[in-house]
Design a protein around this motif. Structure first.
Motif, mmCIF file in Angstrom:
data_model
loop_
_atom_site.group_PDB
_atom_site.id
_atom_site.type_symbol
_atom_site.label_atom_id
_atom_site.label_comp_id
_atom_site.label_asym_id
_atom_site.label_seq_id
_atom_site.Cartn_x
_atom_site.Cartn_y
_atom_site.Cartn_z
ATOM 1 N N LYS B 5 0.772 -1.247 0.000
ATOM 2 C CA LYS B 5 0.000 0.000 0.000
ATOM 3 C C LYS B 5 0.811 1.309 0.000
ATOM 4 O O LYS B 5 0.541 2.174 -0.845
ATOM 5 C CB LYS B 5 -1.007 -0.015 1.172
ATOM 6 C CG LYS B 5 -2.196 0.895 0.893
ATOM 7 C CD LYS B 5 -3.220 0.800 2.006
ATOM 8 C CE LYS B 5 -4.089 2.047 2.012
ATOM 9 N NZ LYS B 5 -4.418 2.510 3.356
ATOM 10 N N PRO B 6 1.800 1.470 0.904
ATOM 11 C CA PRO B 6 2.512 2.763 0.868
ATOM 12 C C PRO B 6 3.190 3.020 -0.481
ATOM 13 O O PRO B 6 3.244 4.156 -0.953
ATOM 14 C CB PRO B 6 3.568 2.614 1.972
ATOM 15 C CG PRO B 6 3.197 1.425 2.760
ATOM 16 C CD PRO B 6 2.307 0.568 1.936
ATOM 17 N N LEU B 7 3.680 1.957 -1.118
ATOM 18 C CA LEU B 7 4.346 2.100 -2.409
ATOM 19 C C LEU B 7 3.322 2.461 -3.491
ATOM 20 O O LEU B 7 3.564 3.341 -4.323
ATOM 21 C CB LEU B 7 5.072 0.792 -2.753
ATOM 22 C CG LEU B 7 5.937 0.774 -4.012
ATOM 23 C CD1 LEU B 7 6.976 1.888 -3.990
ATOM 24 C CD2 LEU B 7 6.649 -0.571 -4.163
ATOM 25 N N GLN B 9 0.513 4.043 -3.100
ATOM 26 C CA GLN B 9 0.097 5.439 -2.902
ATOM 27 C C GLN B 9 1.142 6.405 -3.459
ATOM 28 O O GLN B 9 0.809 7.426 -4.062
ATOM 29 C CB GLN B 9 -0.100 5.717 -1.414
ATOM 30 C CG GLN B 9 -1.356 5.069 -0.846
ATOM 31 C CD GLN B 9 -1.458 5.290 0.644
ATOM 32 O OE1 GLN B 9 -0.453 5.242 1.359
ATOM 33 N NE2 GLN B 9 -2.661 5.509 1.148
ATOM 34 N N LEU B 10 2.412 6.058 -3.237
ATOM 35 C CA LEU B 10 3.512 6.900 -3.699
ATOM 36 C C LEU B 10 3.513 6.958 -5.227
ATOM 37 O O LEU B 10 3.620 8.035 -5.827
ATOM 38 C CB LEU B 10 4.833 6.310 -3.188
ATOM 39 C CG LEU B 10 6.051 7.214 -3.219
ATOM 40 C CD1 LEU B 10 5.838 8.424 -2.335
ATOM 41 C CD2 LEU B 10 7.283 6.453 -2.753
ATOM 42 N N PHE B 13 0.734 9.105 -6.469
ATOM 43 C CA PHE B 13 0.968 10.545 -6.324
ATOM 44 C C PHE B 13 1.894 11.072 -7.417
ATOM 45 O O PHE B 13 1.651 12.129 -7.983
ATOM 46 C CB PHE B 13 1.538 10.881 -4.937
ATOM 47 C CG PHE B 13 1.231 12.299 -4.521
ATOM 48 C CD1 PHE B 13 0.212 12.573 -3.624
ATOM 49 C CD2 PHE B 13 1.928 13.372 -5.061
ATOM 50 C CE1 PHE B 13 -0.089 13.881 -3.266
ATOM 51 C CE2 PHE B 13 1.631 14.681 -4.708
ATOM 52 C CZ PHE B 13 0.619 14.930 -3.808
ATOM 53 N N PHE B 14 2.936 10.307 -7.723
ATOM 54 C CA PHE B 14 3.876 10.763 -8.761
ATOM 55 C C PHE B 14 3.187 10.919 -10.112
ATOM 56 O O PHE B 14 3.612 11.701 -10.943
ATOM 57 C CB PHE B 14 5.067 9.811 -8.869
ATOM 58 C CG PHE B 14 6.182 10.141 -7.906
ATOM 59 C CD1 PHE B 14 6.845 11.358 -7.988
ATOM 60 C CD2 PHE B 14 6.563 9.249 -6.920
ATOM 61 C CE1 PHE B 14 7.864 11.668 -7.100
ATOM 62 C CE2 PHE B 14 7.581 9.556 -6.033
ATOM 63 C CZ PHE B 14 8.228 10.773 -6.121
ATOM 64 N N LYS B 16 0.472 12.303 -10.672
ATOM 65 C CA LYS B 16 -0.234 13.580 -10.774
ATOM 66 C C LYS B 16 0.580 14.612 -11.544
ATOM 67 O O LYS B 16 0.072 15.638 -11.968
ATOM 68 C CB LYS B 16 -0.508 14.146 -9.375
ATOM 69 C CG LYS B 16 -1.543 13.373 -8.608
ATOM 70 C CD LYS B 16 -1.786 14.029 -7.251
ATOM 71 C CE LYS B 16 -2.461 13.062 -6.311
ATOM 72 N NZ LYS B 16 -3.784 13.480 -5.910
ATOM 73 N N PHE B 17 1.903 14.377 -11.667
ATOM 74 C CA PHE B 17 2.758 15.382 -12.292
ATOM 75 C C PHE B 17 2.720 15.257 -13.812
ATOM 76 O O PHE B 17 2.515 14.170 -14.342
ATOM 77 C CB PHE B 17 4.187 15.246 -11.771
ATOM 78 C CG PHE B 17 4.314 15.553 -10.314
ATOM 79 C CD1 PHE B 17 3.976 16.810 -9.835
ATOM 80 C CD2 PHE B 17 4.737 14.602 -9.414
ATOM 81 C CE1 PHE B 17 4.071 17.101 -8.481
ATOM 82 C CE2 PHE B 17 4.833 14.877 -8.061
ATOM 83 C CZ PHE B 17 4.499 16.137 -7.601
ATOM 84 N N PRO B 18 2.923 16.382 -14.523
ATOM 85 C CA PRO B 18 2.835 16.344 -15.984
ATOM 86 C C PRO B 18 3.941 15.484 -16.594
ATOM 87 O O PRO B 18 5.082 15.544 -16.144
ATOM 88 C CB PRO B 18 3.016 17.820 -16.383
ATOM 89 C CG PRO B 18 3.720 18.449 -15.238
ATOM 90 C CD PRO B 18 3.269 17.729 -14.012
ATOM 91 N N ILE B 20 4.341 12.303 -16.430
ATOM 92 C CA ILE B 20 4.706 11.098 -15.681
ATOM 93 C C ILE B 20 3.565 10.089 -15.774
ATOM 94 O O ILE B 20 2.497 10.313 -15.210
ATOM 95 C CB ILE B 20 4.979 11.428 -14.199
ATOM 96 C CG1 ILE B 20 5.921 12.609 -14.069
ATOM 97 C CG2 ILE B 20 5.445 10.187 -13.440
ATOM 98 C CD1 ILE B 20 7.304 12.311 -13.705
ATOM 99 N N GLN B 26 6.523 4.480 -11.411
ATOM 100 C CA GLN B 26 7.060 3.282 -10.768
ATOM 101 C C GLN B 26 8.587 3.381 -10.636
ATOM 102 O O GLN B 26 9.146 3.164 -9.557
ATOM 103 C CB GLN B 26 6.670 2.127 -11.686
ATOM 104 C CG GLN B 26 6.868 0.754 -11.162
ATOM 105 C CD GLN B 26 6.302 -0.254 -12.180
ATOM 106 O OE1 GLN B 26 5.112 -0.294 -12.458
ATOM 107 N NE2 GLN B 26 7.170 -1.055 -12.747
ATOM 108 N N ILE B 28 10.404 6.088 -10.668
ATOM 109 C CA ILE B 28 10.767 7.173 -9.759
ATOM 110 C C ILE B 28 10.585 6.724 -8.307
ATOM 111 O O ILE B 28 11.423 6.987 -7.458
ATOM 112 C CB ILE B 28 9.913 8.425 -10.058
ATOM 113 C CG1 ILE B 28 10.293 8.987 -11.426
ATOM 114 C CG2 ILE B 28 10.084 9.488 -8.979
ATOM 115 C CD1 ILE B 28 9.419 10.121 -11.905
ATOM 116 N N LEU B 32 13.343 6.568 -5.433
ATOM 117 C CA LEU B 32 13.185 7.277 -4.159
ATOM 118 C C LEU B 32 13.459 6.348 -2.977
ATOM 119 O O LEU B 32 14.148 6.712 -2.029
ATOM 120 C CB LEU B 32 11.765 7.845 -4.055
ATOM 121 C CG LEU B 32 11.531 8.743 -2.854
ATOM 122 C CD1 LEU B 32 11.852 10.183 -3.214
ATOM 123 C CD2 LEU B 32 10.117 8.655 -2.342
#
Lengths: 206, 206
Positions: B5-7, B9-10, B13-14, B16-18, B20, B26, B28, B32
């Motif tokens: 789950k935490p992965l 969600q991460l 979120f990534f 959302k950026f233009p 990506i 995945q 990125i 991280l």
């Protein structure tokens, strides 16, 4: 003038990620600054939580917030088959097919002498220990067809030979939906080499 | 199984950026997770700091941690010329040439009726107020050659005409290093239209 300092630092950090150059980093930073502060705080927490909570599974070296991971602790899965992959993203790709119900082993790399990655640097020893401690019927090698993938597959196959377990490799051939005329020579050669009898599930022995 | 789950969600979120998509997000996220916790904490702080400290300059609408921004408060710059751009990234692109020493005005958009962006939605009113409150000799319009760029340039030029200020537009023509035979018709037409006398800095009047 360059960007104001906090923005310049942010753009610089985004460039550390794979596939993000100066222009993309700039666009991403502007997009981030347009978000609500609460969303950015949530994102920041998400990153720190992920780093703090996600660890490698002690059994298969998948990444998970639980240990053993969700797959290793799932009693419905067939624990007599192990599919060996090089990276977690390969595991996820196979999981998405919903065809495979066995366990995995993530090597975390491939043997690559040119990059200084030897047998000791990837999780081969752990695979051997794991096989000798449990009753495994089959090992599926899903390591890709690069030079490193081939070398690692051959090495593991040779290593496991004395153990008398079924060792298989995923099939290489024409992707579904592709035309024969456009296939490259190597793929086509592998597709002919790996041909199967239509009335039997067995592969033609070479 | 999907990602833990935490992965997941991460990765979400990534995305959302233009620019990506799921695969880049995945890569990125894995990159991280391989970083040190201290670096990730630094990155998280950087994002929150940038959002908290960076605001729009009250004069030119550039983004800056100081107000007025570094450019508006630089006494060495020529405060009789304003270059009008649509976005901050255009301002930065012009700054990188090191050719222009005047001030800027960031419109934060272009007139685009199709997207519902009218005259009131961009910083044109603020530009007028600014011009009438200071002694400006020249306005350079650097708004690109899209339909929206053309429309906004024409609108501002018409609006400023009664004020008797020099109004110019950046030149459109062949990019340096390009071949005439490969230039598209519109660029070539604009290059001929905007031709200059070799022995004189003046543009041929149309």
């Amino acid at each position: 003038m360059e960007y104001t300092k906090p923005l310049a630092q942010l753009i610089e950090f985004f460039q550390k990620f794979p596939g993000i150059g100066p222009k993309s980093a700039q666009r991403i930073a502007f997009c981030l600054l347009k978000m609500q502060l609460s969303d950015i705080q949530k994102f920041a927490r998400l990153m720190i939580d992920a780093k703090t909570n996600i660890h490698y599974c002690d059994i298969c070296y998948n990444m998970s917030a639980s240990n053993p991971c969700e797959i290793c602790s799932d009693t419905k899965r067939d624990n007599s088959i192990i599919c060996v992959v090089s990276e977690i993203k390969d595991l996820i790709a196979i999981e998405k097919t919903r065809e495979y119900k066995g366990l995995y082993h993530v090597l975390q790399g491939l043997i690559s002498p040119l990059d200084g990655i030897g047998v000791e640097d990837i999780r081969i020893k752990e695979l051997l220990t794991r096989i000798s401690n449990s009753s495994i019927n089959e090992i599926i090698l899903a390591l890709g067809s690069s030079v490193e993938g081939e070398a690692t597959s051959m090495y593991i196959a040779k290593l496991l030979k004395p153990l008398n377990i079924k060792i298989s490799r995923i099939a290489f051939g024409l992707p579904i939906g592709s035309d024969i005329e456009f296939a490259d020579e190597i793929t086509l050669a592998r597709a002919i080499e790996g041909r199967r009898l239509i009335n039997s599930p067995e592969q033609i022995s070479r």
